[in-house]
Design a protein around this motif. Structure first.
Motif, PDB file in Angstrom:
ATOM      1  N   HIS A   1      22.987  35.437  52.106  1.00 29.38           N
ATOM      2  CA  HIS A   1      23.360  34.508  53.167  1.00 29.38           C
ATOM      3  C   HIS A   1      24.864  34.434  53.364  1.00 29.38           C
ATOM      4  CE1 HIS A   1      19.216  33.322  53.125  1.00 29.38           C
ATOM      5  NE2 HIS A   1      19.295  33.034  51.847  1.00 29.38           N
ATOM      6  N   GLN A   2      25.573  34.565  52.256  1.00 21.86           N
ATOM      7  CA  GLN A   2      27.019  34.438  52.373  1.00 21.86           C
ATOM      8  C   GLN A   2      27.704  35.032  51.160  1.00 21.86           C
ATOM      9  OE1 GLN A   2      28.643  30.608  51.810  1.00 21.86           O
ATOM     10  NE2 GLN A   2      30.610  31.102  52.719  1.00 21.86           N
ATOM     11  N   SER A   3      28.881  35.579  51.397  1.00 25.60           N
ATOM     12  CA  SER A   3      29.735  36.019  50.303  1.00 25.60           C
ATOM     13  C   SER A   3      31.129  35.467  50.567  1.00 25.60           C
ATOM     14  CB  SER A   3      29.756  37.549  50.225  1.00 25.60           C
ATOM     15  OG  SER A   3      30.554  37.961  49.146  1.00 25.60           O
ATOM     16  N   ALA A   4      31.572  34.577  49.709  1.00 25.10           N
ATOM     17  CA  ALA A   4      32.875  33.946  49.902  1.00 25.10           C
ATOM     18  C   ALA A   4      33.835  34.434  48.828  1.00 25.10           C
ATOM     19  CB  ALA A   4      32.741  32.430  49.828  1.00 25.10           C
ATOM     20  N   VAL A   5      35.052  34.728  49.228  1.00 25.25           N
ATOM     21  CA  VAL A   5      36.066  35.216  48.284  1.00 25.25           C
ATOM     22  C   VAL A   5      37.306  34.350  48.393  1.00 25.25           C
ATOM     23  CG1 VAL A   5      37.469  37.193  47.586  1.00 25.25           C
ATOM     24  CG2 VAL A   5      35.194  37.563  48.511  1.00 25.25           C
ATOM     25  N   GLY A   6      37.909  34.024  47.258  1.00 24.41           N
ATOM     26  CA  GLY A   6      39.133  33.229  47.268  1.00 24.41           C
ATOM     27  C   GLY A   6      39.995  33.519  46.064  1.00 24.41           C
ATOM     28  N   GLY A   7      41.270  33.182  46.171  1.00 23.78           N
ATOM     29  CA  GLY A   7      42.185  33.345  45.044  1.00 23.78           C
ATOM     30  C   GLY A   7      42.580  34.780  44.761  1.00 23.78           C
ATOM     31  N   LEU A   8      42.564  35.600  45.812  1.00 23.61           N
ATOM     32  CA  LEU A   8      42.969  37.000  45.616  1.00 23.61           C
ATOM     33  C   LEU A   8      44.478  37.177  45.756  1.00 23.61           C
ATOM     34  CD1 LEU A   8      40.182  39.021  47.453  1.00 23.61           C
ATOM     35  CD2 LEU A   8      40.780  39.172  45.047  1.00 23.61           C
ATOM     36  N   ASP A   9      45.137  36.154  46.254  1.00 22.22           N
ATOM     37  CA  ASP A   9      46.581  36.275  46.490  1.00 22.22           C
ATOM     38  C   ASP A   9      47.416  35.836  45.289  1.00 22.22           C
ATOM     39  OD1 ASP A   9      45.677  33.728  46.718  1.00 22.22           O
ATOM     40  OD2 ASP A   9      46.955  33.168  48.393  1.00 22.22           O
ATOM     41  N   GLU A  10      46.761  35.583  44.174  1.00 24.49           N
ATOM     42  CA  GLU A  10      47.477  35.129  42.979  1.00 24.49           C
ATOM     43  C   GLU A  10      48.034  36.331  42.213  1.00 24.49           C
ATOM     44  OE1 GLU A  10      47.219  31.912  41.226  1.00 24.49           O
ATOM     45  OE2 GLU A  10      46.217  30.833  42.850  1.00 24.49           O
ATOM     46  N   ALA A  11      49.264  36.181  41.766  1.00 23.47           N
ATOM     47  CA  ALA A  11      49.884  37.259  41.001  1.00 23.47           C
ATOM     48  C   ALA A  11      49.411  37.211  39.547  1.00 23.47           C
ATOM     49  CB  ALA A  11      51.400  37.111  41.059  1.00 23.47           C
ATOM     50  N   VAL A  12      49.263  38.379  38.966  1.00 18.38           N
ATOM     51  CA  VAL A  12      48.872  38.457  37.553  1.00 18.38           C
ATOM     52  C   VAL A  12      50.143  38.690  36.737  1.00 18.38           C
ATOM     53  CG1 VAL A  12      47.535  39.723  35.846  1.00 18.38           C
ATOM     54  CG2 VAL A  12      46.625  39.404  38.152  1.00 18.38           C
ATOM     55  N   PRO A  13      50.501  37.741  35.850  1.00 16.76           N
ATOM     56  CA  PRO A  13      51.736  37.884  35.066  1.00 16.76           C
ATOM     57  C   PRO A  13      51.698  39.110  34.149  1.00 16.76           C
ATOM     58  CG  PRO A  13      50.818  35.668  34.880  1.00 16.76           C
ATOM     59  CD  PRO A  13      49.779  36.512  35.531  1.00 16.76           C
ATOM     60  N   ARG A  14      52.863  39.677  33.947  1.00 17.21           N
ATOM     61  CA  ARG A  14      52.967  40.832  33.055  1.00 17.21           C
ATOM     62  C   ARG A  14      52.579  40.424  31.632  1.00 17.21           C
ATOM     63  NH1 ARG A  14      55.930  45.565  33.617  1.00 17.21           N
ATOM     64  NH2 ARG A  14      56.849  44.745  35.527  1.00 17.21           N
ATOM     65  N   GLY A  15      51.766  41.222  31.018  1.00 13.30           N
ATOM     66  CA  GLY A  15      51.366  40.954  29.637  1.00 13.30           C
ATOM     67  C   GLY A  15      50.162  40.045  29.485  1.00 13.30           C
ATOM     68  N   ALA A  16      49.639  39.583  30.589  1.00 13.12           N
ATOM     69  CA  ALA A  16      48.492  38.669  30.503  1.00 13.12           C
ATOM     70  C   ALA A  16      47.213  39.444  30.212  1.00 13.12           C
ATOM     71  CB  ALA A  16      48.345  37.903  31.804  1.00 13.12           C
ATOM     72  N   ASN A  17      46.293  38.750  29.556  1.00 19.04           N
ATOM     73  CA  ASN A  17      44.999  39.360  29.263  1.00 19.04           C
ATOM     74  C   ASN A  17      44.041  39.039  30.416  1.00 19.04           C
ATOM     75  OD1 ASN A  17      42.791  40.486  27.931  1.00 19.04           O
ATOM     76  ND2 ASN A  17      42.269  38.523  26.989  1.00 19.04           N
ATOM     77  N   VAL A  18      43.549  40.067  31.083  1.00 23.33           N
ATOM     78  CA  VAL A  18      42.671  39.867  32.239  1.00 23.33           C
ATOM     79  C   VAL A  18      41.284  40.410  31.913  1.00 23.33           C
ATOM     80  CG1 VAL A  18      42.315  40.345  34.692  1.00 23.33           C
ATOM     81  CG2 VAL A  18      44.632  40.140  33.801  1.00 23.33           C
ATOM     82  N   ARG A  19      40.280  39.575  32.111  1.00 30.22           N
ATOM     83  CA  ARG A  19      38.914  40.059  31.885  1.00 30.22           C
ATOM     84  C   ARG A  19      38.001  39.550  32.993  1.00 30.22           C
ATOM     85  NH1 ARG A  19      35.967  35.893  29.207  1.00 30.22           N
ATOM     86  NH2 ARG A  19      37.376  34.261  28.468  1.00 30.22           N
ATOM     87  N   PHE A  20      37.005  40.372  33.319  1.00 33.62           N
ATOM     88  CA  PHE A  20      36.063  40.042  34.378  1.00 33.62           C
ATOM     89  C   PHE A  20      34.987  39.098  33.830  1.00 33.62           C
ATOM     90  CE2 PHE A  20      32.095  40.981  36.712  1.00 33.62           C
ATOM     91  CZ  PHE A  20      32.525  40.693  37.994  1.00 33.62           C
ATOM     92  N   ILE A  21      34.710  38.045  34.543  1.00 37.59           N
ATOM     93  CA  ILE A  21      33.656  37.112  34.128  1.00 37.59           C
ATOM     94  C   ILE A  21      32.711  36.873  35.302  1.00 37.59           C
ATOM     95  CG2 ILE A  21      34.972  35.911  32.336  1.00 37.59           C
ATOM     96  CD1 ILE A  21      35.627  33.738  34.362  1.00 37.59           C
ATOM     97  N   GLU A  22      31.469  36.567  34.992  1.00 38.16           N
ATOM     98  CA  GLU A  22      30.516  36.262  36.059  1.00 38.16           C
ATOM     99  C   GLU A  22      29.434  35.319  35.551  1.00 38.16           C
ATOM    100  OE1 GLU A  22      28.118  39.530  37.494  1.00 38.16           O
ATOM    101  OE2 GLU A  22      28.268  40.546  35.564  1.00 38.16           O
ATOM    102  N   ALA A  23      28.840  34.611  36.491  1.00 38.02           N
ATOM    103  CA  ALA A  23      27.750  33.684  36.163  1.00 38.02           C
ATOM    104  C   ALA A  23      26.746  33.706  37.300  1.00 38.02           C
ATOM    105  CB  ALA A  23      28.302  32.276  35.976  1.00 38.02           C
ATOM    106  N   GLU A  24      25.475  33.563  36.951  1.00 39.02           N
ATOM    107  CA  GLU A  24      24.436  33.560  37.982  1.00 39.02           C
ATOM    108  C   GLU A  24      23.412  32.481  37.664  1.00 39.02           C
ATOM    109  OE1 GLU A  24      23.045  37.331  39.360  1.00 39.02           O
ATOM    110  OE2 GLU A  24      21.048  36.546  39.812  1.00 39.02           O
ATOM    111  N   THR A  25      23.066  31.722  38.679  1.00 43.61           N
ATOM    112  CA  THR A  25      22.044  30.693  38.514  1.00 43.61           C
ATOM    113  C   THR A  25      20.949  30.892  39.555  1.00 43.61           C
ATOM    114  OG1 THR A  25      23.318  29.210  39.923  1.00 43.61           O
ATOM    115  CG2 THR A  25      23.582  28.945  37.556  1.00 43.61           C
ATOM    116  N   GLU A  26      19.768  30.382  39.233  1.00 39.37           N
ATOM    117  CA  GLU A  26      18.608  30.512  40.123  1.00 39.37           C
ATOM    118  C   GLU A  26      17.985  29.149  40.366  1.00 39.37           C
ATOM    119  OE1 GLU A  26      16.812  34.936  39.079  1.00 39.37           O
ATOM    120  OE2 GLU A  26      15.731  33.126  38.483  1.00 39.37           O
ATOM    121  N   GLN A  27      17.300  29.052  41.468  1.00 39.52           N
ATOM    122  CA  GLN A  27      16.525  27.852  41.773  1.00 39.52           C
ATOM    123  C   GLN A  27      15.185  28.310  42.337  1.00 39.52           C
ATOM    124  OE1 GLN A  27      17.458  25.665  45.371  1.00 39.52           O
ATOM    125  NE2 GLN A  27      17.303  23.726  44.287  1.00 39.52           N
ATOM    126  N   SER A  28      14.125  28.067  41.592  1.00 39.12           N
ATOM    127  CA  SER A  28      12.776  28.418  42.055  1.00 39.12           C
ATOM    128  C   SER A  28      12.246  27.300  42.938  1.00 39.12           C
ATOM    129  CB  SER A  28      11.841  28.631  40.866  1.00 39.12           C
ATOM    130  OG  SER A  28      12.289  29.734  40.107  1.00 39.12           O
TER     131      SER A  28
END
Lengths: 134, 111
Positions: free
Chosen positions: B23-50
């Motif tokens: 129905h929708q795909s919303a994206v935000g916070g892509l304009d944030e700079a990643v500081p040098r030396g920072a630890n970056v990892r991909f995270i995700e979560a999914e929920t369902e409603q029957s």
């Protein structure tokens, strides 16, 4: 149609109607921004709009949402915004709702000015009745 | 192929849930700079409603965001994507909210 079938049909209609009377909610849209590290002060606000048969006369019901958030965070910056727009049908009545959850981050560089932009002042126009030196 | 076969196939498809839609795909916070030396990892979560016929709330969306935030307790999350989808069945359907982002940790003066 036999009596047995009629009873089954009535039972099914009852289940459907009672389910719909409890409200049929659907998520229309969501919005997300980056989530800050400082999450000590969550803020939340919601606005809704009810209409018979879903006939709404304007879409201004959510206009106050940003201001309500600002009031909860006068001394900080609102980030980590998660907003959702949902609608609920109660048989013949529709309720539209906008809910916004966010975090109020206070600290260096996040003063009240960050959330309350100063009103714009128009520059005087020379030659106009209101412009020029008084 | 007879009409009875076609009806049977259609009924089977409805029973197992053959219709999936985003129905929708919303994206935000892509304009944030990643500081040098920072630890970056991909995270995700999914929920369902029957849902049977009609759902009474949209709490599954809030739970997905809360789950995502909890996965990055000591950092900030940027590049957040939220995808709302559903899978239809016969009289029942499932609402899904999948959110993902990048957790930035270990950078000085993070906000």
């Amino acid at each position: 149609m036999s009596t047995h079938h009629l009873r089954l049909l009535h039972a099914f209609a009852f289940v459907v109607l009672s389910t719909l009377a409890g409200g049929c909610t659907s998520l229309q849209s969501v919005g997300v921004t980056s989530i800050p590290k400082e999450r000590g002060r969550p803020v939340e606000t919601s606005e809704n709009n009810v209409a018979f048969l879903g006939i709404h006369f304007d879409n201004a019901f959510a206009d106050e949402v940003p201001e309500k958030l600002r009031q909860q965070c006068p001394d900080g910056k609102i980030t980590g915004v998660f907003s959702k727009y949902e609608s609920t049908w109660y048989v013949l009545v529709q309720n539209r709702s906008v809910t916004v959850k966010a975090f109020c981050v206070t600290g260096e560089g996040t003063t009240a000015k960050a959330n309350t932009p100063a009103p714009a002042t128009a520059a005087p126009v020379e030659g106009s009745p209101q412009g020029g030196a008084l | 192929m007879s009409a009875r076969w076609l009806v049977g196939l259609a009924a089977l498809a409805l029973l197992v849930g053959c219709t999936h839609s985003v129905h929708q795909s919303a994206v935000g916070g892509l304009d944030e700079a990643v500081p040098r030396g920072a630890n970056v990892r991909f995270i995700e979560a999914e929920t369902e409603q029957s849902v049977f016929l009609a759902s009474g709330n949209t709490d599954f969306a809030d739970r997905a965001m809360a789950d995502l935030t909890a996965q990055c307790a000591d950092g900030r999350v940027v590049g957040v994507e939220a995808r709302h989808s559903s899978s239809l069945g016969f009289l029942v359907y499932k609402n899904r909210m999948r959110v993902s982002g990048y957790c930035i940790e270990g950078a000085p003066a993070e906000r």
